[in-house]
Structures are given as structure tokens and as C-alpha cells.
Write an enzyme that holds these catalytic residues in place. Sequence first.
Site, PDB file in Angstrom:
ATOM      1  N   ASP A   1      71.058 -54.964  -2.778  1.00 28.80           N
ATOM      2  CA  ASP A   1      69.969 -54.024  -3.154  1.00 28.80           C
ATOM      3  C   ASP A   1      70.743 -52.770  -3.516  1.00 28.80           C
ATOM      4  O   ASP A   1      69.829 -51.917  -4.560  1.00 28.80           O
ATOM      5  CB  ASP A   1      69.352 -53.494  -1.695  1.00 28.80           C
ATOM      6  CG  ASP A   1      68.479 -54.709  -1.218  1.00 28.80           C
ATOM      7  OD1 ASP A   1      67.756 -55.525  -2.024  1.00 28.80           O
ATOM      8  OD2 ASP A   1      68.376 -55.082  -0.132  1.00 28.80           O
TER       9      ASP A   1
ATOM     10  N   ASN B   1      64.501 -45.775  -3.505  1.00 31.09           N
ATOM     11  CA  ASN B   1      64.527 -45.790  -1.944  1.00 31.09           C
ATOM     12  C   ASN B   1      64.211 -44.349  -1.236  1.00 31.09           C
ATOM     13  O   ASN B   1      63.193 -44.273  -0.664  1.00 31.09           O
ATOM     14  CB  ASN B   1      65.968 -45.932  -1.389  1.00 31.09           C
ATOM     15  CG  ASN B   1      66.274 -47.379  -1.212  1.00 31.09           C
ATOM     16  OD1 ASN B   1      65.313 -48.361  -1.479  1.00 31.09           O
ATOM     17  ND2 ASN B   1      67.430 -47.791  -0.871  1.00 31.09           N
TER      18      ASN B   1
ATOM     19  N   TYR C   1      67.417 -46.236   4.641  1.00 26.23           N
ATOM     20  CA  TYR C   1      67.781 -45.039   5.328  1.00 26.23           C
ATOM     21  C   TYR C   1      66.655 -44.730   6.369  1.00 26.23           C
ATOM     22  O   TYR C   1      66.934 -44.323   7.521  1.00 26.23           O
ATOM     23  CB  TYR C   1      68.295 -43.980   4.559  1.00 26.23           C
ATOM     24  CG  TYR C   1      68.868 -42.729   5.070  1.00 26.23           C
ATOM     25  CD1 TYR C   1      69.662 -42.638   6.336  1.00 26.23           C
ATOM     26  CD2 TYR C   1      68.770 -41.437   4.546  1.00 26.23           C
ATOM     27  CE1 TYR C   1      70.282 -41.754   7.000  1.00 26.23           C
ATOM     28  CE2 TYR C   1      69.553 -40.384   5.036  1.00 26.23           C
ATOM     29  CZ  TYR C   1      70.137 -40.424   6.317  1.00 26.23           C
ATOM     30  OH  TYR C   1      70.682 -39.416   7.157  1.00 26.23           O
TER      31      TYR C   1
ATOM     32  N   LYS D   1      64.719 -46.283   8.029  1.00 25.31           N
ATOM     33  CA  LYS D   1      64.704 -46.931   9.052  1.00 25.31           C
ATOM     34  C   LYS D   1      65.604 -46.785  10.132  1.00 25.31           C
ATOM     35  O   LYS D   1      65.356 -46.492  11.370  1.00 25.31           O
ATOM     36  CB  LYS D   1      64.818 -48.599   8.691  1.00 25.31           C
ATOM     37  CG  LYS D   1      64.489 -49.312   9.981  1.00 25.31           C
ATOM     38  CD  LYS D   1      64.765 -50.916   9.673  1.00 25.31           C
ATOM     39  CE  LYS D   1      64.324 -51.698  10.902  1.00 25.31           C
ATOM     40  NZ  LYS D   1      65.396 -51.608  12.166  1.00 25.31           N
TER      41      LYS D   1
HETATM   42  P1  NAP Z   1      75.436 -48.565   0.955  1.00 25.20           P
HETATM   43  O1  NAP Z   1      75.981 -47.580   2.008  1.00 25.20           O
HETATM   44  O2  NAP Z   1      76.372 -49.387   0.084  1.00 25.20           O
HETATM   45  O3  NAP Z   1      74.249 -49.326   1.459  1.00 25.20           O
HETATM   46  C1  NAP Z   1      73.557 -49.250   2.138  1.00 25.20           C
HETATM   47  C2  NAP Z   1      72.921 -50.500   2.763  1.00 25.20           C
HETATM   48  O4  NAP Z   1      71.508 -50.277   2.763  1.00 25.20           O
HETATM   49  C3  NAP Z   1      73.351 -51.675   2.018  1.00 25.20           C
HETATM   50  O5  NAP Z   1      73.473 -52.760   3.247  1.00 25.20           O
HETATM   51  C4  NAP Z   1      72.253 -52.020   1.202  1.00 25.20           C
HETATM   52  O6  NAP Z   1      72.193 -53.224   1.065  1.00 25.20           O
HETATM   53  C5  NAP Z   1      70.980 -51.592   1.908  1.00 25.20           C
HETATM   54  N1  NAP Z   1      69.796 -51.396   1.323  1.00 25.20           N
HETATM   55  C6  NAP Z   1      69.656 -50.628   0.055  1.00 25.20           C
HETATM   56  N2  NAP Z   1      68.502 -50.338   0.012  1.00 25.20           N
HETATM   57  C7  NAP Z   1      67.828 -51.017   0.832  1.00 25.20           C
HETATM   58  C8  NAP Z   1      66.319 -51.139   0.999  1.00 25.20           C
HETATM   59  N3  NAP Z   1      65.278 -50.970   0.178  1.00 25.20           N
HETATM   60  N4  NAP Z   1      65.870 -51.939   2.198  1.00 25.20           N
HETATM   61  C9  NAP Z   1      66.778 -52.329   3.047  1.00 25.20           C
HETATM   62  N5  NAP Z   1      68.330 -52.085   2.826  1.00 25.20           N
HETATM   63  C10 NAP Z   1      68.644 -51.430   1.654  1.00 25.20           C
HETATM   64  O7  NAP Z   1      74.935 -47.764  -0.194  1.00 25.20           O
HETATM   65  P2  NAP Z   1      74.228 -48.256  -1.499  1.00 25.20           P
HETATM   66  O8  NAP Z   1      74.339 -49.591  -1.761  1.00 25.20           O
HETATM   67  O9  NAP Z   1      74.734 -47.095  -2.618  1.00 25.20           O
HETATM   68  O10 NAP Z   1      72.575 -47.697  -1.376  1.00 25.20           O
HETATM   69  C11 NAP Z   1      72.423 -46.409  -1.098  1.00 25.20           C
HETATM   70  C12 NAP Z   1      71.377 -46.516   0.022  1.00 25.20           C
HETATM   71  O11 NAP Z   1      72.012 -46.655   1.353  1.00 25.20           O
HETATM   72  C13 NAP Z   1      70.178 -45.055   0.236  1.00 25.20           C
HETATM   73  O12 NAP Z   1      69.319 -45.329  -0.702  1.00 25.20           O
HETATM   74  C14 NAP Z   1      70.073 -45.192   1.527  1.00 25.20           C
HETATM   75  O13 NAP Z   1      68.713 -45.869   1.838  1.00 25.20           O
HETATM   76  C15 NAP Z   1      70.858 -46.301   2.362  1.00 25.20           C
HETATM   77  N6  NAP Z   1      71.758 -45.378   3.250  1.00 25.20           N
HETATM   78  C16 NAP Z   1      71.566 -45.772   4.452  1.00 25.20           C
HETATM   79  C17 NAP Z   1      72.003 -44.981   5.613  1.00 25.20           C
HETATM   80  C18 NAP Z   1      71.970 -45.258   7.053  1.00 25.20           C
HETATM   81  O14 NAP Z   1      70.907 -46.009   7.190  1.00 25.20           O
HETATM   82  N7  NAP Z   1      72.429 -44.536   7.927  1.00 25.20           N
HETATM   83  C19 NAP Z   1      72.988 -43.630   5.086  1.00 25.20           C
HETATM   84  C20 NAP Z   1      73.213 -43.526   3.952  1.00 25.20           C
HETATM   85  C21 NAP Z   1      72.513 -44.300   2.960  1.00 25.20           C
HETATM   86  P3  NAP Z   1      73.002 -54.246   0.104  1.00 25.20           P
HETATM   87  O15 NAP Z   1      74.092 -54.599   0.700  1.00 25.20           O
HETATM   88  O16 NAP Z   1      72.167 -55.329  -0.316  1.00 25.20           O
HETATM   89  O17 NAP Z   1      73.182 -53.528  -1.038  1.00 25.20           O
END
Ligand code: NAP
Length: 281
Positions: free
Chosen positions: A59, A135, A176, A178
Amino acid sequence: MTQTNTTGKNKKAMRVAIVSNGKKQSRRVASKLFAIFKEDKDFYLTKKDPDVVISIGGDGMLLSAFHMYERNLDTVRFVGVHTGHLGFYTDYRDFEIDKLVDNLRSDKGDKASYPILKVKITLDDGKVINLRALNESSIKRIEKTMVADVRVSDVILERFRGDGLSVSTPTGSTAYNKSLGGALLYPTIEAMQLAEISSLNNRVYRTLGSSIVVPKKDKIEIKPTRQGIYTISVDNKTMHYKNLSKVEYRIDSKKISFVATPSHTSFWERVTDAFIGDLDS
Ligand code: NAP
Ligand code: MN
């Protein structure tokens, strides 16, 4: 580029761009696809103005592909190939390449489109920066508590105190948002979700506490009340501003479109597959 295909009818070759992350497995899938398309008159490989962008990775890679082609949203459709488990933006696994090629060959232009976010950053000197998010976009203050007035279509909702706020799209609601305790939104719902990041709540300070889902007609405005360094994220990118005036979020007039093949999996299947797993185990 009109080609005669196997059925003898004139068919325009599909203009295809392939983007891939650096992982060995992704590069392997990409070379396999390149080899197939090079020899096939139904397809034309190009980086410029493609009809279809095939993103190979996860993703995260699809987020990058989106930003590479965000100026082409009117004409481009995306397809995601996941080289790990099935993702939210990815319809094909790496062993389903032949199925993907077959589905693209019989494609009639059907698409599944989802809302994206328009992010308008205004600096103290009046300079405006416009961005798009697939996102989410978040605003945080790292070194001190963020204090900001939150307005929804000019109604002052609250004075927020805490780490920050996130505004997500429906498809971003499983990312994020979620983790922040936000709700999962069905991806075609035309709304954005505001979620809190560690809000301060006590006898003096009060925030809503829950996330809110805001319709397309409304705008969310976040205006910090103090000078400081603010960190704004847009999907996988992060920027820092020390002269930030406000950030406004709206549902964009454009959408992201995916190729709607039979493999475009149901959202609820993805949800249970990603977060619950095998119920028998
Ligand atoms: P990353 O840290 O490598 O990936 C974060 C995780 O989020 C990966 O497992 C990715 O899946 C998954 N993901 C991305 N978009 C998603 C969606 N729409 N629904 C469900 N899971 C999703 O960072 P990145 O690959 O550069 O992605 C950036 C995204 O990470 C941001 O947009 C944000 O949503 C997310 N993020 C989450 C947190 C948190 O949950 N605490 C913190 C910072 C950022 P894949 O393994 O398939 O790439
Ligand atoms: Mn990732």
C-alpha cells in the site's frame, strides 16, 4: 497507436506505466511484466500519460505511485500488485500476474473511484501550498503541546490541546486513522475523518475526544494559536513549518480511480483479512 489485436478488431493499445519499490521480489515482478508487455501489441509501455499505472509493492508503494501521477487523475487508473499479503490498495498478489494481464486485456475501462483529500497550507506571509492526500494528512507539534482552534465550516468546534490531529480519506481510514481509534469508512463514502492524536483532557482543557466524520460540503480548518514548529504529513511525506498560519482540509473535486476488474476485492473482505485473519485458527 492503433493496433490490430488477436480478434482482428482495431483496438487502441493500453498505455501502461509500471512503478515498483526496490524490494527484490517487486523488481522480479516488474521485470516479468515488462517482458510480457514489450512483446504484446495490446499494451504500450510508457511513463508519460499512461492509461493505467501498475504499482508493485505494498500500500505504501501505491501511495508513491499516486503522488507520481496525481496530475493525471482525470485520465489514469491504478492497479496494485502486492508482493506480501493482500493490501487495501492492491488487488493482485505477485503470483497472479497472468490473471492481471488477462484482466487488463479484456478491460472495458470500468473503474472504482474513491475520494481524496485537498490540503491547503497557509503560511504567515500569506503564501499558500496546495497538496493532495490519498490516506491522510496530519498536523503535529513535536517539542510542545499543540494548541489549535478547530473549525468545521466556520463553526468553532473546539480549542484542541495535545500532540496533533489527523484528517483521513475513506480509504485512508484503515491506516493511521485506525491506530488513532478512528472508525473505518466504506471507501466510496464522500467524507473525511478528523481524529485526535493524544488530546489533553482534564478539568481545564476539553476536546471532543472522539473522531468526527465530515461531509463533502464542509471544510475543516486547523489554526495553531502559538508560534512554533509544526510538522505536517501528507501520506508518506513530512514537512516542517515555523511560520504556519493554518491548514484547511476538504474533499477534493478529483478522485483516485482503480481498474475495476473482477479482482477488485470487497472492502469488508480486506478489512477482515487484514485485521482479523483466519477465524478458524
Ligand atoms: P510505513 O510505515 O512503511 O507503512 C505503514 C503501514 O501502513 C504499512 O503496513 C502499510 O502497508 C500500511 N498502509 C498504508 N496505507 C494503508 C491503508 N490505506 N490501509 C491500511 N494500511 C495501510 O509507511 P508508508 O508505507 O510510507 O505509508 C505511509 C502511511 O503509513 C501513512 O499514510 C499512514 O497512514 C501510515 N502510518 C501509520 C502510523 C500508525 O499506524 N501509527 C504511523 C505513521 C504512518 P504496506 O505494508 O502494504 O505498505
Ligand atoms: Mn510500507
